[in-house]
Structures are given as C-alpha cells and as structure tokens.
Scaffold this motif. Structure first.
Motif, PDB file in Angstrom:
ATOM      1  N   ARG A 323      49.447  32.571  40.002  1.00  0.00           N
ATOM      2  CA  ARG A 323      49.793  32.931  41.069  1.00  0.00           C
ATOM      3  C   ARG A 323      50.245  34.308  41.372  1.00  0.00           C
ATOM      4  NH1 ARG A 323      54.183  31.045  44.492  1.00  0.00           N
ATOM      5  NH2 ARG A 323      54.841  29.784  42.640  1.00  0.00           N
ATOM      6  N   LEU A 324      51.044  34.743  40.214  1.00  0.00           N
ATOM      7  CA  LEU A 324      51.664  35.953  40.125  1.00  0.00           C
ATOM      8  C   LEU A 324      50.815  37.443  39.504  1.00  0.00           C
ATOM      9  CD1 LEU A 324      55.391  35.319  38.797  1.00  0.00           C
ATOM     10  CD2 LEU A 324      54.711  36.797  40.715  1.00  0.00           C
ATOM     11  N   ARG A 325      49.676  36.799  38.801  1.00  0.00           N
ATOM     12  CA  ARG A 325      48.847  37.870  38.451  1.00  0.00           C
ATOM     13  C   ARG A 325      48.300  38.915  39.401  1.00  0.00           C
ATOM     14  NH1 ARG A 325      45.711  34.283  35.644  1.00  0.00           N
ATOM     15  NH2 ARG A 325      46.977  34.430  34.132  1.00  0.00           N
ATOM     16  N   PRO A 326      47.819  38.368  40.588  1.00  0.00           N
ATOM     17  CA  PRO A 326      47.499  39.375  41.588  1.00  0.00           C
ATOM     18  C   PRO A 326      48.527  40.286  41.938  1.00  0.00           C
ATOM     19  CG  PRO A 326      46.432  37.421  42.383  1.00  0.00           C
ATOM     20  CD  PRO A 326      47.529  37.118  41.122  1.00  0.00           C
ATOM     21  N   TYR A 327      49.803  39.878  42.087  1.00  0.00           N
ATOM     22  CA  TYR A 327      50.901  40.846  42.519  1.00  0.00           C
ATOM     23  C   TYR A 327      51.282  41.591  41.198  1.00  0.00           C
ATOM     24  CZ  TYR A 327      51.921  38.025  46.418  1.00  0.00           C
ATOM     25  OH  TYR A 327      51.689  37.181  47.611  1.00  0.00           O
ATOM     26  N   MET A 328      51.142  41.250  40.034  1.00  0.00           N
ATOM     27  CA  MET A 328      51.471  41.958  38.829  1.00  0.00           C
ATOM     28  C   MET A 328      50.325  43.084  38.808  1.00  0.00           C
ATOM     29  SD  MET A 328      52.330  38.792  36.383  1.00  0.00           S
ATOM     30  CE  MET A 328      52.466  39.643  35.015  1.00  0.00           C
ATOM     31  N   GLN A 329      49.006  42.740  39.136  1.00  0.00           N
ATOM     32  CA  GLN A 329      47.997  43.745  39.192  1.00  0.00           C
ATOM     33  C   GLN A 329      48.417  44.847  39.973  1.00  0.00           C
ATOM     34  OE1 GLN A 329      44.041  42.541  40.315  1.00  0.00           O
ATOM     35  NE2 GLN A 329      43.261  43.940  38.851  1.00  0.00           N
ATOM     36  N   LEU A 330      48.854  44.542  41.429  1.00  0.00           N
ATOM     37  CA  LEU A 330      49.119  45.301  42.454  1.00  0.00           C
ATOM     38  C   LEU A 330      50.245  46.222  41.884  1.00  0.00           C
ATOM     39  CD1 LEU A 330      49.171  46.431  45.174  1.00  0.00           C
ATOM     40  CD2 LEU A 330      50.523  44.427  45.891  1.00  0.00           C
ATOM     41  N   ALA A 331      51.377  45.739  41.267  1.00  0.00           N
ATOM     42  CA  ALA A 331      52.490  46.370  40.959  1.00  0.00           C
ATOM     43  C   ALA A 331      52.164  47.379  39.900  1.00  0.00           C
ATOM     44  CB  ALA A 331      53.467  45.311  40.453  1.00  0.00           C
ATOM     45  N   GLU A 332      51.522  46.965  38.878  1.00  0.00           N
ATOM     46  CA  GLU A 332      50.943  47.860  38.093  1.00  0.00           C
ATOM     47  C   GLU A 332      50.351  49.090  38.411  1.00  0.00           C
ATOM     48  OE1 GLU A 332      48.677  49.720  34.822  1.00  0.00           O
ATOM     49  OE2 GLU A 332      47.596  48.624  36.602  1.00  0.00           O
ATOM     50  N   ARG A 333      49.375  48.922  39.296  1.00  0.00           N
ATOM     51  CA  ARG A 333      48.458  50.059  40.011  1.00  0.00           C
ATOM     52  C   ARG A 333      49.484  50.774  40.739  1.00  0.00           C
ATOM     53  NH1 ARG A 333      42.662  47.430  41.169  1.00  0.00           N
ATOM     54  NH2 ARG A 333      42.261  46.763  38.937  1.00  0.00           N
ATOM     55  N   LEU A 334      50.394  50.269  41.452  1.00  0.00           N
ATOM     56  CA  LEU A 334      51.380  51.185  42.304  1.00  0.00           C
ATOM     57  C   LEU A 334      52.352  51.998  41.413  1.00  0.00           C
ATOM     58  CD1 LEU A 334      52.493  48.658  44.898  1.00  0.00           C
ATOM     59  CD2 LEU A 334      51.019  50.551  45.178  1.00  0.00           C
ATOM     60  N   GLY A 335      52.543  51.163  40.309  1.00  0.00           N
ATOM     61  CA  GLY A 335      53.429  52.183  39.188  1.00  0.00           C
ATOM     62  C   GLY A 335      52.497  52.914  38.640  1.00  0.00           C
ATOM     63  N   SER A 336      51.201  52.986  38.215  1.00  0.00           N
ATOM     64  CA  SER A 336      50.427  53.836  37.686  1.00  0.00           C
ATOM     65  C   SER A 336      50.350  54.893  38.810  1.00  0.00           C
ATOM     66  CB  SER A 336      49.193  53.424  37.339  1.00  0.00           C
ATOM     67  OG  SER A 336      48.153  54.209  36.864  1.00  0.00           O
ATOM     68  N   LEU A 337      50.061  54.805  39.996  1.00  0.00           N
ATOM     69  CA  LEU A 337      49.810  55.779  40.778  1.00  0.00           C
ATOM     70  C   LEU A 337      50.842  56.687  41.000  1.00  0.00           C
ATOM     71  CD1 LEU A 337      48.214  56.904  43.338  1.00  0.00           C
ATOM     72  CD2 LEU A 337      49.650  55.400  44.721  1.00  0.00           C
ATOM     73  N   VAL A 338      52.165  56.257  41.178  1.00  0.00           N
ATOM     74  CA  VAL A 338      53.130  56.978  41.270  1.00  0.00           C
ATOM     75  C   VAL A 338      53.609  57.833  39.938  1.00  0.00           C
ATOM     76  CG1 VAL A 338      55.193  55.473  40.640  1.00  0.00           C
ATOM     77  CG2 VAL A 338      55.626  57.348  42.281  1.00  0.00           C
ATOM     78  N   GLY A 339      53.321  56.993  38.792  1.00  0.00           N
ATOM     79  CA  GLY A 339      53.415  57.922  37.733  1.00  0.00           C
ATOM     80  C   GLY A 339      52.554  58.923  37.334  1.00  0.00           C
ATOM     81  N   THR A 366      58.423  43.691  38.580  1.00  0.00           N
ATOM     82  CA  THR A 366      59.106  45.029  38.069  1.00  0.00           C
ATOM     83  C   THR A 366      58.654  45.207  36.864  1.00  0.00           C
ATOM     84  OG1 THR A 366      61.171  44.005  39.161  1.00  0.00           O
ATOM     85  CG2 THR A 366      61.478  45.819  37.688  1.00  0.00           C
ATOM     86  N   ALA A 367      58.511  44.117  35.847  1.00  0.00           N
ATOM     87  CA  ALA A 367      57.737  44.600  34.485  1.00  0.00           C
ATOM     88  C   ALA A 367      56.520  45.311  34.598  1.00  0.00           C
ATOM     89  CB  ALA A 367      58.058  43.577  33.536  1.00  0.00           C
TER      90      ALA A 367
END
Length: 526
Positions: A323-339, A366-367
């Motif tokens: 259930r969390l995997r899509p959110y973690m993928q979204l979060a990782e890409r948002l972090g990557s974008l701003v990074g 967050t991680a």
C-alpha cells in the motif's frame, strides 16, 4: 533470487523458511573474520546470533548486502553506524526470547530467596545443613524493575502473580502504561531505597552503563537481592562484590558479565552469589522462535520490502509495504526533483501529507524523500542510509500531517530549506498508483516524473514554445510529453518535458541562449 548466509548455529527452521520463501541460503558457521570478509560480498542477507562479528571491515566487504538479521535481542556484535552508512538494514528479534529471559530472571530470584545452589551443593556433599539455609518469602516483598519494556513487563506480571509489590524505574514508562501493568512508577532513588529485590531489564547504553554503580548500590535497602539477565556492564561488578562481602547486599544472581565468556571473576565463590553462563535465551522454544522470526523478517524485507524490528530504519510491515510502495515512489521522485534543482546547501526538509496519505505510516515516506534528495549526490544512497546521512549533515527533518480538505484525494508536499529560501514541490497519485507532480516552486503544473526530462524556467511570452521545439527538432531530440505551468499571464512559466534521448551539453547551452530563458536543467528519474 536473493541469497542469505547463516553464519552462526541456528535452528534448522530458519533455513527451511528461507528456502520455502524462494530464497537461496548457505549455512556456514565458525568462519574467521577473514573468511567471512572473503565471501560476504556474494550475499544479500546475513543471519547471525552472537558469535559472528559484523564489524566495519566486514560491512565494507559486503558490497551486495541489504540486511543483517540478529536472531536475538542484543546487537553488540553488529556495527550499526557502519551498516547504516552502507545502506544495510539491521534487524533483531526482541520478542522471540522475551518469555524465556523473564522466566530465567524469576528463577534466579527464587534461587536467591531460598539459597538453592548452595543448599544443593551442601546436600549432595553429604551434609544436612537444614538450619544453615534460612530463606525469605517472595510474597509481600517489593520487586524493583529497572526497565519496564517487553521483558520487564513479563517479569512484573509473573511477580504480581506471586503477590509481590512491583515498582519500576523507566524514563519511557507512562503513568497510563504503569497502571495497565499494575506497577508503581518511581524514580531510581526511590526504587533503590524501597526494593527488596532488584532486577534489570534495560539495554546497555551510555545512560545505563553502571546504573548500579558503587554510589547507587550504597543507596539500596540493606539485604537487597539483585538479579541481572539483561546486559553485562549495567552493574559495577567490583562494587557488587564489596557489597556482598560487607553483607549490605543480601545476594546477587548474574546471567551476564562485563567480559564474556566469564572464565574468571572476583565474584566467583562469593557467598550468596549465583552465576549462569548467559542462559537467558537458552531454551529450546526460544531458539526456535528467534530463528523463525529472523528468517521471516529477512524474507519479508528481501521479497516485499517489509521492515520489522529494524534498528536503523522505520518499520514497514509486509502488509503495509504494497500500500505504501506507490507513495514511497512518489516521495522518492519528489525528493529527486528538488535535489536535482536545488544547488544551494540544504538546511532542512519538511514532509507534509494530506488526504489519504495522512492516514499512512509517514516514516517510510520521509525516508524515501531523503533517499531521492540525497541520491543526487551519491548513487549508493537508499532509504536506510539517507536519514543517517541527513543527520550527519545536520539537516533538520520535520513531518506534518494535515487533517483538512484538499483538491486531491491524496497529496505529498516536500519543502527544502536553503540559504536562499524555501523550495516546495508536491505530488499526488493518479489511480492511487501513478506518481504525478502537481506543484513546483509555487507554480501549479501536472506532469509525470520519469525517465529523461528537461526543466525550463522562461518568460511567459508568445513564440517561446515554437523556438524550443525548433531547437530540439533540429538536434534530432524527440519530445515524449509536454507540461506547462505559470504564475500569472505574462510572468514566469515553468516547462517540464520528457525526451527520448540524453540531451547533450551543447544543446543545453543553446537552449539557455534562447530569448526569455532563465534556467535550463536536464533531469533524470529512475
């Protein structure tokens, strides 16, 4: 197929579980440090008890290792900072031997109360010293728990069944939890002054080392009896010896010592002293339980991403992971974008969740943000070592849940604090599975974040899109998707487009020279 090494003696159940889950497993015990270093690079997982030492050198050689599982509670034999820095999850099994350890503490308490070892030795020596061994009842005595966690709570339950009064010192014990347990929460000094028996159930940390120091032992009630089945180093052993010799301490039973194996100790042969060789977890049931648990936990992580009883990464159950995997993928890409877009020094990161996301476990989200953010600086960063690296760089992390109406069913927002101000990006999930950007630096824009992309900030004036398309067309670069957003008519606009090929630096430079262009950046997403 993931591959696991079991390097310590363990119940065969562990290997059976790994193989049943489709994981290849080797059982090779008794390895020297050099032998372990030579082969550890071939494995995704390492299952240990206490014999194997996962040192800094071993972890440096473990180039493919993803998880270390300790079948038991203590992880003194694992260099957790080195594992965290290498992105390796470290797990233990804190509940597999809880009952066994608690029962051992109770057994030692009985043995102290009735002087059982000495009475046994005397009787078997042909003496019948009935009047020599005058014991004490446990009923109505006060038991002091130092540490009221999982094992301590089991000891409390057993002691209450013996009609003892139980008091507890534990900084993390809430009044509500104490009431549920049926114990009285006290300060350490109050416990020392009141307890007839003291039993320790706390990990060994800088704050608990020698918690029963010479000074604190002097504060105890005369005749107190002390039991330690937790960790060596919690008691000043020299001071304990002095207390036994003086008679101030009525008895002591240790299952753990500062130096183990304890082949020699000044405490040995001291009257009213009982010792056992670290038997707290030594029952058939406990050995099977911890082997089963470590194999299941490691299998869940290697196969589904589930994280249970980890010491250096947020927990994520096997049920939560899908259930969390899509959110973690979204979060990782948002972090990557701003990074990829923020070049100034990052001082802080705030992760906000709204809608459906606010009902989830935010720690893995967050991680994932931190992993995406920091991967722009190192390709070895993952969800395990990203928080560790952030702390190392003194980046402040904040998490916020919003219980409010939003334009989207679910939303994750990431704000990065820099010397030049805050930078915010946000995204949602389409169909609850597909990551989608919704906002970038205050401008609304809907875009996929995948593959190779081009980020452009330009003046919102007619003719720009045509000039850009012409430049890419002349260079033979095909546009996949095209997304545009702007603050206001005629002001600043942001363009995100995906391309099929890597954009060479000369082409980036020529785009930068187009009229109205302020910023151009090539982006890459996994």
């Amino acid at each position: 197929m993931p591959k696991v090494l079991i390097s310590d003696q363990m119940s065969p159940k562990a290997a059976e579980i790994f193989r049943a889950r489709g994981i290849e497993v080797d059982e090779i015990t008794g390895l020297t440090k050099d032998e372990l270093i030579k082969i550890i690079g071939h494995y995704d997982g390492l299952a240990v008890r206490s014999a194997t030492k996962a040192t800094k050198d071993v972890i440096a050689a473990a180039t493919n290792l993803k998880v270390i599982g300790r079948a038991g509670i203590g992880v003194d034999n694992v260099d957790i900072p080195s594992a965290s820095g290498a992105g390796i999850v470290v797990m233990n099994t804190p509940f597999g031997n809880s009952i066994t350890t608690a029962e051992h503490a109770i057994a030692l308490m009985f043995a102290l109360a009735r002087q059982l070892p000495e009475a046994d030795a005397s009787t078997q020596a042909g003496k019948w010293e009935k009047n020599r061994f005058m014991g004490v009842e446990l009923t109505a005595k006060t038991l002091g728990l130092i540490g009221a966690g999982n094992i301590g709570s089991i000891v409390a339950d057993r002691a209450l069944g013996l009609k003892m009064k139980v008091i507890a010192f534990d900084p993390f014990l809430t009044p509500e939890r104490a009431e549920i347990m049926g114990v009285t929460k006290v300060s350490l000094d109050e416990l020392l002054a009141q307890a007839d028996f003291i039993t320790l159930h706390t990990p060994l940390t800088d704050s608990t080392r020698n918690i029963l120091s010479a000074e604190n032992l002097a504060k105890t009630k005369p005749g107190v009896r002390i039991i330690n089945c937790a960790r060596g180093g919690l008691i000043d052993e020299a001071a304990l010896k002095a207390g036994l010799d003086s008679g101030h301490i009525g008895g002591a039973a240790l299952d753990v010592f500062v130096e183990e194996p304890a082949k020699a100790s000044p405490l040995f042969n001291t009257p009213n002293f009982i010792s056992t060789p670290h038997l707290g977890a030594s029952t058939d049931e406990a050995q099977v339980n911890v082997a089963i648990q470590v194999a299941e936990q490691m299998s869940d992580f290697l196969l589904t991403g589930g994280v249970t009883n980890a010491l250096n990464v947020p927990s994520l159950s096997a049920e939560e992971a899908p259930r969390l995997r899509p959110y973690m993928q979204l979060a990782e890409r948002l972090g990557s974008l701003v990074g990829q877009l923020v070049t100034e020094g990052v001082k802080g990161v705030t992760v906000e969740v709204e809608g459906a996301a606010a009902q989830l476990n935010i720690k893995p989200i967050t991680a994932a943000v931190l992993a995406g953010l920091m991967r722009t600086h190192s390709d070895t960063v993952n969800m395990v070592n990203a928080p560790y690296l952030a702390r190392e760089r003194e980046i402040e992390i904040a998490e916020v849940r919003h219980d409010r109406e939003t334009d989207y069913h679910t939303l994750v927002r990431v704000t990065v604090k820099t010397p030049d101000g805050d930078r915010t990006v946000a995204g949602t999930l389409f169909g609850m599975t597909k990551p989608r950007l919704t906002e970038i630096f205050g401008i609304t824009v809907e875009a996929d974040l995948s593959g190779r992309m081009l980020y452009i900030v330009n003046e919102d004036k007619p003719g720009f899109i045509g000039r850009l398309g012409g430049a890419l067309g002349e260079a033979g670069v095909n546009i996949g998707t095209f997304h545009l957003g702007r603050r206001n008519t005629g002001s600043e606009a942001i363009l995100l487009l995906s391309v099929d090929d890597t954009i060479p630096d000369p082409l980036l430079a020529s785009i930068c020279r187009l009229p109205g262009v302020k910023t151009v950046k090539a982006l890459t997403f996994a």
